[in-house]
Design an enzyme around this catalytic site. Sequence first.
Site, PDB file in Angstrom:
ATOM      1  N   GLU A 215       0.775  -1.234   0.000  1.00  0.00           N
ATOM      2  CA  GLU A 215       0.000   0.000   0.000  1.00  0.00           C
ATOM      3  C   GLU A 215       0.814   1.297   0.000  1.00  0.00           C
ATOM      4  OE1 GLU A 215      -2.946  -0.335   3.122  1.00  0.00           O
ATOM      5  OE2 GLU A 215      -4.100  -1.786   1.954  1.00  0.00           O
ATOM      6  N   GLU A 335      -5.735  -7.498  -1.722  1.00  0.00           N
ATOM      7  CA  GLU A 335      -6.532  -7.341  -0.512  1.00  0.00           C
ATOM      8  C   GLU A 335      -7.899  -6.790  -0.878  1.00  0.00           C
ATOM      9  OE1 GLU A 335      -4.788  -5.053   2.630  1.00  0.00           O
ATOM     10  OE2 GLU A 335      -2.836  -6.051   2.479  1.00  0.00           O
TER      11      GLU A 335
END
Length: 612
Positions: A215, A335
């Site tokens: 991320e 995810e």
Amino acid sequence: MRHPLVRRLRHALVALLLAVSALIPLTAVSAQAAPAREAAVSAQAALAREAAAPGTGPWHTSGRRLLDAQNQPVRMAGINWFGFETANYVAHGLWSRDYKSMTDQMKSLGYNTIRLPYSDDIFKGTTPNGISYANGLNADLQGLNSLQVMDKIVDYAGSIGLKVVLDRHRPDSSAQSALWYTSAVPESTWISDLKALATRYRGNSAVVGIDLHNEPHDPACWGCGDQATDWRLAAERAGNAVLAANPDLLIFVEGVQTVGGKSYWWGGNLAGAAAAPVRLNVPNRLVYSAHDYATSVAQQPWFSDPSFPANMPAIWDEHWGYLFKQNTAPVLLGEFGTTLQAGVDQKWLAALVDYLRPTKTAGADSFQWTFWSWNPNSGDTGGILKDDWQSVDTVKDGYLASIKAPGFAAGGSGGGDDTTAPSAPTGLTVTGTTASSVSLSWSASTDDTGVTGYDVYRGTTKAGSATGTSFTDTGLTAGTSYGYTVRARDAAGNTSAASASVTAKTSGSGGGDAGCTATYKVSSDWGSGFNADVTVKNTGSTATKGWRVTWTWEGPQSISGMWNASYTQTGKAVTVTDAGHNGALAPGATASFGFGAAPGGATAPALTCRTS
């Protein structure tokens, strides 16, 4: 990858049989020798079939597809099992279960890949904590450091046919970082540790690749040319270093947060890869990876769009899906998750699963995915396991059934031996209605290998999935008729014909009765909470003395404070009465009240209003 004992014995048997048959002269072939040769040939054929099973060996890419060592297309359908990135320095849940038991359970549910987050702390010889050795649990992990425990999990996963993606989740165990480096963990350490990991698992085909950094987000950019913040350039530096150490690995590169002034989920924005693709020295090793979440993580403007969830495919196309659809590279949705408490989240997940392409129809020509998470202790999503670390959230798991691929490429163009669909469900019945929900039940379908779930359709829209023979559709409009059918699914993704349809009508009249109406509007929603305003209108011909508004939440929302009215909440049921000064309303007059509640992302409830 370590071969199970039965596989090693099979190899030895074939070698022995071939040696025996080779020693027998052709002129001495007898009735006893023929069966030995036939057994050898049969065993050879079995081994050839086993070697050809999808998923064998290291993987590579071809356009948007992942291919195994024999160029068979494969589909990753996996789960995130976190913990190595935390101060426990080991996968979570080992305080109550054996790691082999949990890995076996993952496989039994149809997940074929584990994404295993870690932090750079584990390269410092960290001692894992939070492992139980009671009653023989995790006996072979005693005395091992974190990396050695990771070895055990990787090897066991490989031995039962699962693959592993290693995810550099954090620079250290304290927190995530926007950039791939911090003052305490410089880029040189990041790359050195990635190379060490690549070297450690060189030749171990259970590990198919490494996700370089989890991320990246603002101020990380894509293609801006700044060596300190350009994630695309950093991914090239790290990816090429990994491939120099282990050229068999796939390199997973996530997106950033903001591209061209447009923001998206952390790590989920790959819009910049069209003009500035990642360039690696070893061809056919790049996999782009995105993250995508629902309102239980944060509220986003697209969730309140009037066209939701029909607007979502275009949003996914824009930020990451186009790379797959244009045949640029495989895309892993690394995810995605939700608590599923809010109705909007349920619709989001159903739409996303359809977008990822069902295995039955698309086979391995599909998006890759690893769901967040296996762990129940993920605060904003929960997990596939419930809080006891044993029981399965069958509703959440059921949403994923159509995109699982236990054999990596079952169904569709990916192969699979089971092509027989289950029987159509029978006896579909409406068992109950409220102003905002319809409950259904039906009789179980039959299948030659077993039914794994059911898909419930509201008209032509998939309302949700169930593993049992009942389902409640929520977030509906009061006083409205809906038609339903149900289809059954098996483990190979075969889908039955639709059941006979039934029609149900929700109760209420869509906004009020007995002399007044109540309208509901969310004034602000920040994910973890929200504020809403309600307007009460006297629709009768005489003045009111007072009024009462009631509703039932679909999710776990709880009111924290209210103004211009009094309230009580029992479970999900809310009752609001006027504050005295605003109870008397002339015909056509209105009164308003507001409140704060949590969590956010709630579907607007169906309100009932009565006057006195």
